[in-house]
Design an enzyme around this catalytic site. Structure first.
Site, PDB file in Angstrom:
ATOM      1  N   ARG A  62       0.821  -1.212   0.000  1.00 11.00           N
ATOM      2  CA  ARG A  62       0.000   0.000   0.000  1.00 11.00           C
ATOM      3  C   ARG A  62       0.850   1.256   0.000  1.00 11.00           C
ATOM      4  O   ARG A  62       1.943   1.282   0.565  1.00 11.00           O
ATOM      5  CB  ARG A  62      -0.891   0.039   1.242  1.00 11.00           C
ATOM      6  CG  ARG A  62      -1.902  -1.106   1.254  1.00 11.00           C
ATOM      7  CD  ARG A  62      -2.995  -0.880   2.254  1.00 11.00           C
ATOM      8  NE  ARG A  62      -2.454  -0.456   3.532  1.00 11.00           N
ATOM      9  CZ  ARG A  62      -3.124   0.262   4.405  1.00 11.00           C
ATOM     10  NH1 ARG A  62      -4.345   0.656   4.164  1.00 11.00           N
ATOM     11  NH2 ARG A  62      -2.569   0.590   5.547  1.00 11.00           N
ATOM     12  N   SER A  70       8.072  -5.164   6.382  1.00 14.13           N
ATOM     13  CA  SER A  70       7.794  -6.130   7.449  1.00 14.13           C
ATOM     14  C   SER A  70       8.524  -7.455   7.278  1.00 14.13           C
ATOM     15  O   SER A  70       7.911  -8.512   7.082  1.00 14.13           O
ATOM     16  CB  SER A  70       6.287  -6.349   7.523  1.00 14.13           C
ATOM     17  OG  SER A  70       5.666  -5.106   7.628  1.00 14.13           O
ATOM     18  N   ASP A 108       6.246  -3.639  10.692  1.00 16.76           N
ATOM     19  CA  ASP A 108       4.803  -3.415  10.895  1.00 16.76           C
ATOM     20  C   ASP A 108       4.404  -3.449  12.374  1.00 16.76           C
ATOM     21  O   ASP A 108       3.438  -2.795  12.783  1.00 16.76           O
ATOM     22  CB  ASP A 108       3.951  -4.406  10.074  1.00 16.76           C
ATOM     23  CG  ASP A 108       4.355  -5.863  10.237  1.00 16.76           C
ATOM     24  OD1 ASP A 108       5.336  -6.141  10.957  1.00 16.76           O
ATOM     25  OD2 ASP A 108       3.697  -6.736   9.631  1.00 16.76           O
TER      26      ASP A 108
HETATM   27  C1  GLC Z   1       7.208 -11.974   9.594  1.00 16.72           C
HETATM   28  C2  GLC Z   1       8.313 -10.937   9.466  1.00 16.72           C
HETATM   29  C3  GLC Z   1       8.187  -9.863  10.521  1.00 16.72           C
HETATM   30  C4  GLC Z   1       6.797  -9.268  10.487  1.00 16.72           C
HETATM   31  C5  GLC Z   1       5.765 -10.369  10.631  1.00 16.72           C
HETATM   32  C6  GLC Z   1       4.340  -9.832  10.543  1.00 16.72           C
HETATM   33  O1  GLC Z   1       7.384 -12.711  10.749  1.00 16.72           O
HETATM   34  O2  GLC Z   1       9.565 -11.574   9.557  1.00 16.72           O
HETATM   35  O3  GLC Z   1       9.142  -8.843  10.316  1.00 16.72           O
HETATM   36  O4  GLC Z   1       6.651  -8.332  11.501  1.00 16.72           O
HETATM   37  O5  GLC Z   1       5.942 -11.330   9.601  1.00 16.72           O
HETATM   38  O6  GLC Z   1       4.078  -9.222   9.312  1.00 16.72           O
END
Ligand code: GLC
Length: 469
Positions: free
Chosen positions: A98, A159, A213
């Protein structure tokens, strides 16, 4: 698509798990599924493992070999509500990519966002292709929203596990959640974004922060509720972050800006990658792991997150089909297909009022099954309930560990992600279990984060930009 996909569609939200009708579940299914029921003792064991892993991740001498990495985010402050201005945010790492424009003022946070797809080819192709796509989407957003003449600061929610060297720089440690672009491992993601933007030459922005995130979720919830200290994701992936004392975060290497605190991105998904959670995993979990894109990795995530819950349900159902205990031994061709049971199906199947099977029938029809008996649907629902409840219990254990660590008497946990958002009972089950696991002196609440990744990225960008000004 079922008619209630991606909507909170359950009119019975709030129904207590105790009201589940379990007596009609077939004896065989109940017996096998007993292994999915985690007692408080088992959950306490899980909490001890998590707590020990956090200690290892935070300490300089044990950090290099730690499983739970406890990455320093370089975010030292939670928002105080004075953040002002227009910011751009990118959010990459969940189901969708996004681009957002966030307009902040005291008590106000207006969001405009567009979703751009990230096809599987891009998730597993080249770094240039992925980042050119990101930059092109950003340029498209800027054009569509008439922002060509503004020079905006941008926060990038990325993320995946990132080893940050500051707020504006982070090297990718590994890919998770189905992404796999090996050439990018060890690369500075902000540099790749800046270079992709420069290659286009038509976008004027300043990338001023990169974040996970979980950090976005914590920041956006803390903006609304100053008691928030923990951010958690229960979506495609699972992870958590929390506000730690700088004195405990031995890998933190920047001057204290005054709070004495720093947000730690735990990368909690990796808990168990050394076998430490084997005591609670089942043979089906091991099969799901073995067939995943990253066997042996992200073990905690495989017990909790949306990318895998559907697979666990599929595998149990297949087992019962093969033993002749479900669907009259038929449809093993359907249940042999990886990914055919999406996690959203679980939320929808559990959204049927007890004793009714409207969503369940729709979902089965969608995958080509129209001859299910009522017993099959009762058993399928039971499998879904145990898989989602185990996920909620493990999240409860993770959150309880963090609440105890923080040690404050009243803490809010900000939570985002499709499983938490759309499963009709997840919040209730998780909260009830936390009450069992935590000393009653701890008050806590769970808060749904709305648009946490985007809003949080804008808040981090705003705080960085306002500090630099
Ligand atoms: C995965 C990623 C992590 C993220 C999570 C939720 O575990 O490695 O960085 O926060 O997914 O999206």
């Amino acid at each position: 698509m079922t008619s209630c996909q991606n909507k909170v569609c359950n009119p019975f939200y709030g129904e207590q798990p105790e009201q589940w009708v379990t007596e009609k579940v077939s004896a065989k299914v109940k017996e096998v599924l007993a292994e999915m029921q985690l007692t408080d003792d088992v959950l306490r064991q899980d909490m001890t493992v998590f707590e020990q892993n956090i200690e290892r991740g935070l300490k300089k001498d044990t950090h290099p070999d730690s499983i739970v990495k406890c990455f320093i985010t370089y975010v030292q402050d939670l928002p105080n509500g004075s953040e002002t201005g227009k910011y751009l945010a990118l959010d990459l790492g969940g189901t969708n990519f996004r681009v957002l424009l966030v307009d902040l003022a005291p008590g106000k946070c207006d969001l405009t966002s567009d979703i751009y797809s990230t096809p599987v080819e891009l998730q597993t192709g080249t770094g240039i292709a992925l980042f050119d796509h990101i930059a092109a989407s950003l340029a498209d957003f800027i054009k569509n929203h008439g922002l060509e003449n503004e020079f905006l600061d941008l926060g990038f929610t990325f993320s995946f596990p990132l080893l940050q060297k500051g707020l504006r720089s982070g090297t990718l440690v590994k890919w998770t959640k189905g992404y796999n672009i090996p050439e990018m491992i060890g690369e500075d993601v902000v540099k790749w974004l800046r270079e992709a933007i420069e290659r286009r030459g038509d976008v004027k922005i300043n990338v001023c922060a990169i974040l996970n995130d979980t950090t976005g979720t914590l920041m956006s919830c803390a903006w609304k509720n100053p008691k928030c200290r923990i951010g958690m994701i229960v979506g495609t992936g699972h992870n958590a972050c929390y506000l730690e004392k700088q004195s405990n975060a031995e890998m933190f290497d920047e001057p204290d800006l005054g709070s004495g605190k720093v947000i730690i991105n735990l990368e909690a998904a990796a808990l168990g990658d050394d076998g430490a959670l084997d005591f609670l995993r089942t043979d089906i979990d091991r099969e799901v792991d073995a067939e995943s894109p990253n066997p042996g990795k992200q073990i905690n995530e495989k017990l909790i997150s949306g990318m895998f819950l559907g697979e666990v349900v599929r595998k149990y159902t297949l087992k019962f089909i093969k033993s002749g205990d479900m669907f009259g031994g038929k449809h093993d061709d359907v249940f042999s297909q990886r990914g055919i049971i999406q996690t959203s199906f679980i939320s929808n199947i559990e959204s049927d009022q007890t004793g009714h099977f409207d969503y369940c029938k729709q979902i089965l029809a969608q995958i080509g099954i129209t001859d299910a008996s009522e017993q099959d649907m009762i058993d399928l629902r039971y499998i879904c309930q145990l898989v989602s409840t185990r996920s909620a219990y493990l999240c409860a254990a993770d959150a309880s560990v963090l609440i105890k660590r923080i040690g404050e008497p009243d803490v809010v946990v900000g939570i985002d992600g499709s499983v938490y958002k759309f499963h009709p009972l997840f919040r209730r089950i998780m909260k009830e279990k936390m009450k069992d696991l935590l000393d009653p002196s701890f008050k806590f609440d769970l808060m749904l984060s709305e648009d946490g990744s985007g809003r949080g990225a804008a808040l981090v960008a705003a705080m960085a930009a306002m500090r630099a000004a």
